[in-house]
Motif scaffolding. Structure first.
Motif, short mmCIF file in Angstrom:
data_model
loop_
_atom_site.label_atom_id
_atom_site.label_comp_id
_atom_site.label_asym_id
_atom_site.label_seq_id
_atom_site.Cartn_x
_atom_site.Cartn_y
_atom_site.Cartn_z
N ALA A 197 3.88 10.16 8.85
CA ALA A 197 3.62 11.59 8.63
C ALA A 197 4.54 12.14 7.54
CB ALA A 197 3.81 12.37 9.93
N ARG A 198 5.76 11.66 7.54
CA ARG A 198 6.72 12.07 6.50
C ARG A 198 6.22 11.65 5.12
NH1 ARG A 198 13.09 10.27 6.81
NH2 ARG A 198 13.80 11.31 4.89
N ASN A 199 5.67 10.45 5.03
CA ASN A 199 5.13 9.96 3.76
C ASN A 199 3.90 10.76 3.33
OD1 ASN A 199 7.11 8.01 3.60
ND2 ASN A 199 5.83 6.38 4.43
N ILE A 200 3.06 11.14 4.30
CA ILE A 200 1.87 11.94 3.98
C ILE A 200 2.27 13.27 3.36
CG2 ILE A 200 -0.06 13.23 5.01
CD1 ILE A 200 -0.38 10.95 7.01
N TYR A 212 -0.62 -3.69 9.68
CA TYR A 212 -0.01 -4.47 8.60
C TYR A 212 -0.43 -3.99 7.20
CZ TYR A 212 0.57 -7.65 12.54
OH TYR A 212 0.89 -8.19 13.76
N ILE A 213 -1.37 -3.08 7.08
CA ILE A 213 -1.90 -2.69 5.78
C ILE A 213 -0.83 -2.06 4.90
CG2 ILE A 213 -2.63 -0.44 6.69
CD1 ILE A 213 -5.01 -0.59 4.76
N SER A 214 -0.81 -2.44 3.63
CA SER A 214 0.15 -1.89 2.67
C SER A 214 -0.35 -0.54 2.18
CB SER A 214 0.31 -2.85 1.49
OG SER A 214 1.15 -2.27 0.51
N ASP A 215 0.56 0.43 2.13
CA ASP A 215 0.16 1.79 1.73
C ASP A 215 0.61 2.15 0.32
OD1 ASP A 215 2.91 2.15 2.06
OD2 ASP A 215 2.67 3.07 4.03
N GLY A 216 1.37 1.29 -0.36
CA GLY A 216 1.79 1.56 -1.73
C GLY A 216 3.10 2.31 -1.84
N ILE A 217 3.71 2.69 -0.72
CA ILE A 217 4.98 3.43 -0.77
C ILE A 217 6.10 2.57 -1.34
CG2 ILE A 217 6.77 4.51 0.64
CD1 ILE A 217 4.35 6.26 0.28
N GLU A 218 6.12 1.31 -0.95
CA GLU A 218 7.18 0.42 -1.45
C GLU A 218 7.11 0.30 -2.96
OE1 GLU A 218 9.02 -4.05 -0.56
OE2 GLU A 218 7.12 -3.43 0.34
N ALA A 219 5.91 0.11 -3.52
CA ALA A 219 5.75 0.02 -4.98
C ALA A 219 6.09 1.35 -5.64
CB ALA A 219 4.31 -0.38 -5.31
N LEU A 220 5.75 2.45 -5.00
CA LEU A 220 6.05 3.77 -5.54
C LEU A 220 7.56 3.99 -5.65
CD1 LEU A 220 4.89 6.54 -6.42
CD2 LEU A 220 5.07 7.26 -4.02
N ARG A 221 8.29 3.58 -4.63
CA ARG A 221 9.74 3.73 -4.64
C ARG A 221 10.37 2.81 -5.71
NH1 ARG A 221 12.39 5.95 -0.33
NH2 ARG A 221 14.09 4.44 -0.55
N SER A 279 -2.59 8.22 -0.46
CA SER A 279 -2.89 9.23 0.56
C SER A 279 -3.97 8.75 1.52
CB SER A 279 -3.33 10.52 -0.13
OG SER A 279 -3.65 11.51 0.84
N ASP A 280 -5.02 8.12 0.97
CA ASP A 280 -6.11 7.61 1.82
C ASP A 280 -5.59 6.58 2.81
OD1 ASP A 280 -7.96 9.22 0.59
OD2 ASP A 280 -8.68 7.66 -0.79
N VAL A 281 -4.78 5.64 2.33
CA VAL A 281 -4.26 4.59 3.21
C VAL A 281 -3.36 5.17 4.28
CG1 VAL A 281 -2.88 2.49 3.33
CG2 VAL A 281 -4.44 2.84 1.40
N LEU A 282 -2.52 6.14 3.90
CA LEU A 282 -1.62 6.77 4.87
C LEU A 282 -2.41 7.49 5.97
CD1 LEU A 282 1.14 8.28 2.53
CD2 LEU A 282 1.35 6.28 4.03
N LEU A 283 -3.50 8.12 5.59
CA LEU A 283 -4.33 8.81 6.58
C LEU A 283 -5.03 7.81 7.50
CD1 LEU A 283 -5.88 11.66 4.38
CD2 LEU A 283 -4.12 11.88 6.15
N TYR A 284 -5.50 6.70 6.93
CA TYR A 284 -6.11 5.64 7.76
C TYR A 284 -5.09 5.11 8.78
CZ TYR A 284 -10.09 5.45 4.52
OH TYR A 284 -11.19 5.77 3.77
N LYS A 285 -3.88 4.91 8.32
CA LYS A 285 -2.83 4.41 9.21
C LYS A 285 -2.51 5.43 10.30
CE LYS A 285 0.62 2.15 7.26
NZ LYS A 285 1.71 1.77 6.33
N ALA A 286 -2.52 6.71 9.94
CA ALA A 286 -2.26 7.76 10.93
C ALA A 286 -3.34 7.79 11.99
CB ALA A 286 -2.16 9.12 10.23
#
Length: 283
Positions: free
Chosen positions: A87-90, A140-149, A192-199
């Motif tokens: 949620a923090r990432n969203i 396990y799905i990657s959300d792209g936050i690691e690459a963004l950082r 954003s889409d991946v983060l929402l799917y994970k949520a």
């Protein structure tokens, strides 16, 4: 020795002596009975403690249920942490989308200072994101936050190598900066889409976990209630047995005391002793 009171009352010395002995015996009994009662109470408390600690009763709670409770509680804790960070990432990605609009506005106005200031804010927002670990809850799905950082939100072409942009001057021209913003907008949308799917997936897991944990806790509570009821019944039985024992001892003394008083009254009564009896010597 017989005093005047004894002579005038018509009560024999022997009868008075016997009554005195009987009366003296009561305090002694009461003292012994009190000591015995304390001893029995101590023994009863020991038995109660043994009943409360009885492993046979405690083992009636299914070990599987206890293990399941710990497992679900641990899973729920991991899930709560994951959902909080996700949620923090969203929220952070939503802020990045707004900053991208600000960057586009700054370029359109030719305000490079505003562009650099906004890009610095973008860097701060990315720094507040968290790389979530969903392995403990099965996501396990990657959300792209690691690459963004690691790579930043905007990149420029640095001699053929895509490099994180930290200022407007990193770009060769306005067109490259606008292209970088367009690419970032697409990237933010995907993240954003991946983060929402994970949520959504985490929320489904949360509901199932709560249901299963509540069911397990109810089963454990039911088992504990049954054990406590069985312990209470055992303790009540012990108390009843010891109470009956004390009553029996008390009644035995009272009966003995009453019998002794009756025998004393009859034995030393002048009307009960024939003339010439050896007992007349005491009367």
């Amino acid at each position: 020795m017989v005093g005047e009171a004894g002579i005038l009352s018509g009560v024999s010395f022997a009868q008075s002596f016997a009554s005195t002995r009987l009366a003296a015996g009561r305090p002694n009994f009461e003292l012994q009975f009190n000591n015995l009662q304390n001893s029995i109470i101590d023994r009863l408390n020991e038995k109660i403690n043994e009943a409360q600690k009885d492993s046979k009763l405690n083992n009636q709670i299914d070990v599987f249920l206890l293990a399941q409770e710990k497992k679900l509680t641990r899973f729920q804790s991991d899930l709560d942490l994951f959902m909080f960070n996700n949620a923090r990432n969203i929220n952070a990605v939503g802020e990045l989308a707004r900053r991208l609009d600000d960057l586009s506005t700054a370029i359109g106005n030719g305000d490079t200072a505003a562009f650099d200031r906004t890009l610095s804010e973008v860097s701060d927002i990315i720094g507040n994101t968290v790389v979530t670990n969903g392995t403990t809850i099965g996501i396990y799905i990657s959300d792209g936050i690691e690459a963004l950082r690691r790579d930043g939100l905007l990149q420029y072409d640095n001699a053929g190598t895509s490099t994180k942009a930290t200022a407007y001057s990193d770009f060769a021209d306005q067109a490259e900066a606008e292209a970088a913003i367009a690419s970032a907008i697409e990237k933010v949308g995907q993240i954003s889409d991946v983060l929402l799917y994970k949520a959504e997936g985490a929320e489904v897991l949360r509901q199932k976990t709560v249901t299963n944990l509540n069911s397990t806790l109810l089963q454990i509570q039911a088992a504990q209630t049954a054990v406590e009821a069985e312990k209470a019944a055992e303790i009540a039985k012990l108390r009843n047995e010891y109470a009956q024992l004390l009553n029996a001892i008390s009644l035995a003394f009272e009966s003995s005391q009453a019998l002794s008083e009756q025998l004393s009254a009859k034995l030393f009564s002048p009307d009960a002793v024939p003339p010439g009896s050896a007992v007349n010597i005491l009367l």
